[in-house]
Scaffold this motif. Sequence first.
Motif, PDB file in Angstrom:
ATOM      1  N   UNK A  83       0.830  -1.214   0.000  1.00  0.00           N
ATOM      2  CA  UNK A  83       0.000   0.000   0.000  1.00  0.00           C
ATOM      3  C   UNK A  83       0.862   1.262   0.000  1.00  0.00           C
ATOM      4  N   UNK A  84       1.905   1.238  -0.816  1.00  0.00           N
ATOM      5  CA  UNK A  84       2.769   2.409  -0.972  1.00  0.00           C
ATOM      6  C   UNK A  84       3.879   2.528   0.047  1.00  0.00           C
ATOM      7  N   UNK A  85       3.862   1.685   1.098  1.00  0.00           N
ATOM      8  CA  UNK A  85       4.900   1.753   2.131  1.00  0.00           C
ATOM      9  C   UNK A  85       5.996   0.729   1.831  1.00  0.00           C
ATOM     10  N   UNK A  86       7.254   1.197   1.811  1.00  0.00           N
ATOM     11  CA  UNK A  86       8.366   0.292   1.559  1.00  0.00           C
ATOM     12  C   UNK A  86       8.508  -0.688   2.719  1.00  0.00           C
ATOM     13  N   UNK A  87       8.537  -1.984   2.389  1.00  0.00           N
ATOM     14  CA  UNK A  87       8.624  -3.024   3.421  1.00  0.00           C
ATOM     15  C   UNK A  87      10.070  -3.176   3.896  1.00  0.00           C
ATOM     16  N   UNK A  88      10.271  -3.041   5.201  1.00  0.00           N
ATOM     17  CA  UNK A  88      11.550  -3.379   5.807  1.00  0.00           C
ATOM     18  C   UNK A  88      11.530  -4.880   6.082  1.00  0.00           C
ATOM     19  N   UNK A  89      12.422  -5.632   5.425  1.00  0.00           N
ATOM     20  CA  UNK A  89      12.379  -7.084   5.555  1.00  0.00           C
ATOM     21  C   UNK A  89      12.466  -7.496   7.024  1.00  0.00           C
ATOM     22  N   UNK A  90      11.584  -8.390   7.474  1.00  0.00           N
ATOM     23  CA  UNK A  90      11.587  -8.825   8.872  1.00  0.00           C
ATOM     24  C   UNK A  90      12.918  -9.452   9.285  1.00  0.00           C
ATOM     25  N   UNK A  91      13.589 -10.094   8.326  1.00  0.00           N
ATOM     26  CA  UNK A  91      14.886 -10.725   8.588  1.00  0.00           C
ATOM     27  C   UNK A  91      15.946  -9.964   7.796  1.00  0.00           C
ATOM     28  N   UNK A  92      17.091  -9.720   8.386  1.00  0.00           N
ATOM     29  CA  UNK A  92      18.169  -8.993   7.718  1.00  0.00           C
ATOM     30  C   UNK A  92      18.554  -9.709   6.425  1.00  0.00           C
ATOM     31  N   UNK A  93      18.451  -9.027   5.247  1.00  0.00           N
ATOM     32  CA  UNK A  93      18.794  -9.673   3.978  1.00  0.00           C
ATOM     33  C   UNK A  93      20.224 -10.198   3.933  1.00  0.00           C
ATOM     34  N   UNK A  94      21.118  -9.600   4.716  1.00  0.00           N
ATOM     35  CA  UNK A  94      22.492 -10.093   4.734  1.00  0.00           C
ATOM     36  C   UNK A  94      22.577 -11.474   5.384  1.00  0.00           C
ATOM     37  N   UNK A  95      21.613 -11.778   6.282  1.00  0.00           N
ATOM     38  CA  UNK A  95      21.587 -13.093   6.927  1.00  0.00           C
ATOM     39  C   UNK A  95      20.875 -14.128   6.062  1.00  0.00           C
ATOM     40  N   UNK A  96      19.794 -13.717   5.405  1.00  0.00           N
ATOM     41  CA  UNK A  96      19.031 -14.627   4.548  1.00  0.00           C
ATOM     42  C   UNK A  96      18.680 -13.898   3.262  1.00  0.00           C
ATOM     43  N   UNK A  97      19.387 -14.262   2.172  1.00  0.00           N
ATOM     44  CA  UNK A  97      19.126 -13.628   0.886  1.00  0.00           C
ATOM     45  C   UNK A  97      17.718 -13.958   0.404  1.00  0.00           C
ATOM     46  N   UNK A  98      17.318 -15.204   0.566  1.00  0.00           N
ATOM     47  CA  UNK A  98      15.947 -15.585   0.216  1.00  0.00           C
ATOM     48  C   UNK A  98      15.076 -15.494   1.467  1.00  0.00           C
ATOM     49  N   UNK A  99      13.852 -14.973   1.292  1.00  0.00           N
ATOM     50  CA  UNK A  99      12.905 -14.900   2.400  1.00  0.00           C
ATOM     51  C   UNK A  99      11.512 -15.295   1.931  1.00  0.00           C
ATOM     52  N   UNK A 100      10.812 -16.068   2.787  1.00  0.00           N
ATOM     53  CA  UNK A 100       9.426 -16.473   2.557  1.00  0.00           C
ATOM     54  C   UNK A 100       8.562 -15.692   3.543  1.00  0.00           C
ATOM     55  N   UNK A 101       7.742 -14.777   3.021  1.00  0.00           N
ATOM     56  CA  UNK A 101       6.962 -13.860   3.859  1.00  0.00           C
ATOM     57  C   UNK A 101       5.480 -14.161   3.712  1.00  0.00           C
ATOM     58  N   UNK A 102       4.836 -14.540   4.817  1.00  0.00           N
ATOM     59  CA  UNK A 102       3.393 -14.773   4.820  1.00  0.00           C
ATOM     60  C   UNK A 102       2.694 -13.506   5.328  1.00  0.00           C
ATOM     61  N   UNK A 103       1.717 -13.019   4.563  1.00  0.00           N
ATOM     62  CA  UNK A 103       0.976 -11.808   4.917  1.00  0.00           C
ATOM     63  C   UNK A 103      -0.452 -12.209   5.275  1.00  0.00           C
ATOM     64  N   UNK A 104      -0.858 -11.911   6.514  1.00  0.00           N
ATOM     65  CA  UNK A 104      -2.244 -12.121   6.942  1.00  0.00           C
ATOM     66  C   UNK A 104      -2.943 -10.775   6.837  1.00  0.00           C
ATOM     67  N   UNK A 105      -3.932 -10.690   5.927  1.00  0.00           N
ATOM     68  CA  UNK A 105      -4.591  -9.416   5.639  1.00  0.00           C
ATOM     69  C   UNK A 105      -5.918  -9.301   6.360  1.00  0.00           C
ATOM     70  N   UNK A 106      -6.100  -8.209   7.107  1.00  0.00           N
ATOM     71  CA  UNK A 106      -7.354  -7.916   7.781  1.00  0.00           C
ATOM     72  C   UNK A 106      -7.904  -6.612   7.225  1.00  0.00           C
ATOM     73  N   UNK A 107      -8.979  -6.727   6.482  1.00  0.00           N
ATOM     74  CA  UNK A 107      -9.565  -5.560   5.829  1.00  0.00           C
ATOM     75  C   UNK A 107     -10.347  -4.719   6.820  1.00  0.00           C
ATOM     76  N   UNK A 108     -10.149  -3.412   6.771  1.00  0.00           N
ATOM     77  CA  UNK A 108     -10.852  -2.498   7.678  1.00  0.00           C
ATOM     78  C   UNK A 108     -12.296  -2.295   7.211  1.00  0.00           C
TER      79      UNK A 108
END
Length: 291
Positions: free
Chosen positions: A266-291
């Motif tokens: 939604x226009x906001x740059x995502x700060x990776x939850x895990x440092x990319x230097x530690x894990x180049x590949x990341x699997x991110x699960x997004x749980x969406x709750x609509x307002x």
Amino acid sequence: MFPLTELGKRLKEAREQRNMSLDDLQEITKIQKRYLIAIEQGNYVIMPGKFYVRAFIRQYAEAVGLDPEELFEQYANEIPNAQQEELPGELSRVKSRQLSEQGEKVLNILPKILIGMLAVGVAVVLWFFFQNRTMDEQPQEQVINEETEFEQSEQVNEQQPEKQNEQQSEKQNEQQLEKEQEQPSTAMIKVVDTNGRKSTLEVTGEQLIIDIATKGDAWIEVKNGKGKAFTRKMMYANQAETFDLTNETEVLLVIGQTLNTEVKINGQTLQYPVNPSDHVRQDITIVYKKQ
């Protein structure tokens, strides 16, 4: 028939773990199947060159979820070094032939360019001649009319400031209203859990728009909680994709090369939850709750 190398075994095992056939891998990477087989067997002789060996191994690894830099370091003794390789002679000959053809084209059109420049020069001289002659013959009456028109214009301009101020105020109000209407809805992004390269985010908002942009090669997957894939491919430098996932409740992002990939929610740059230097590949699960 070449025996599988250690690198080839690891790549093949990763491919089979993902239930991918060589035909599937060919479709994803656009590398010919015979080169994929050669990589698994360590038969680099049939490759177009040492540079292509490393490039093909990189694409193979990213497509099956492995870190190519880690493989290059671990199996350095198996992979040819492409730094000293010279360009094929055929490429040099083709380039020379192309330059020669371009030179002939320039020589062919040069006379036409010179004739065109000469015609333009003559037209400019004639224009100046007739312009000066017209100015010399301008009657005195025309000069008087121009002075009268100028005086009338000044009188009209004296009556304009108040009307211009009103119009400017209305325009500013309209621009402010448009700016407020165009302001994107914000989203609340909360990190719920991280475990190695896997993480879970909770996103709350009126919509779920995900923008993915790459500044280098990266394997990207986007799918919902039921396994429906919206994309599953290799993205290259300066490519971007946008996904409207407002109707989904759960989304999985697989970013094969986080250092080359920017994700916006939604226009906001995502700060990776895990440092990319530690894990180049990341699997991110997004749980969406609509307002």
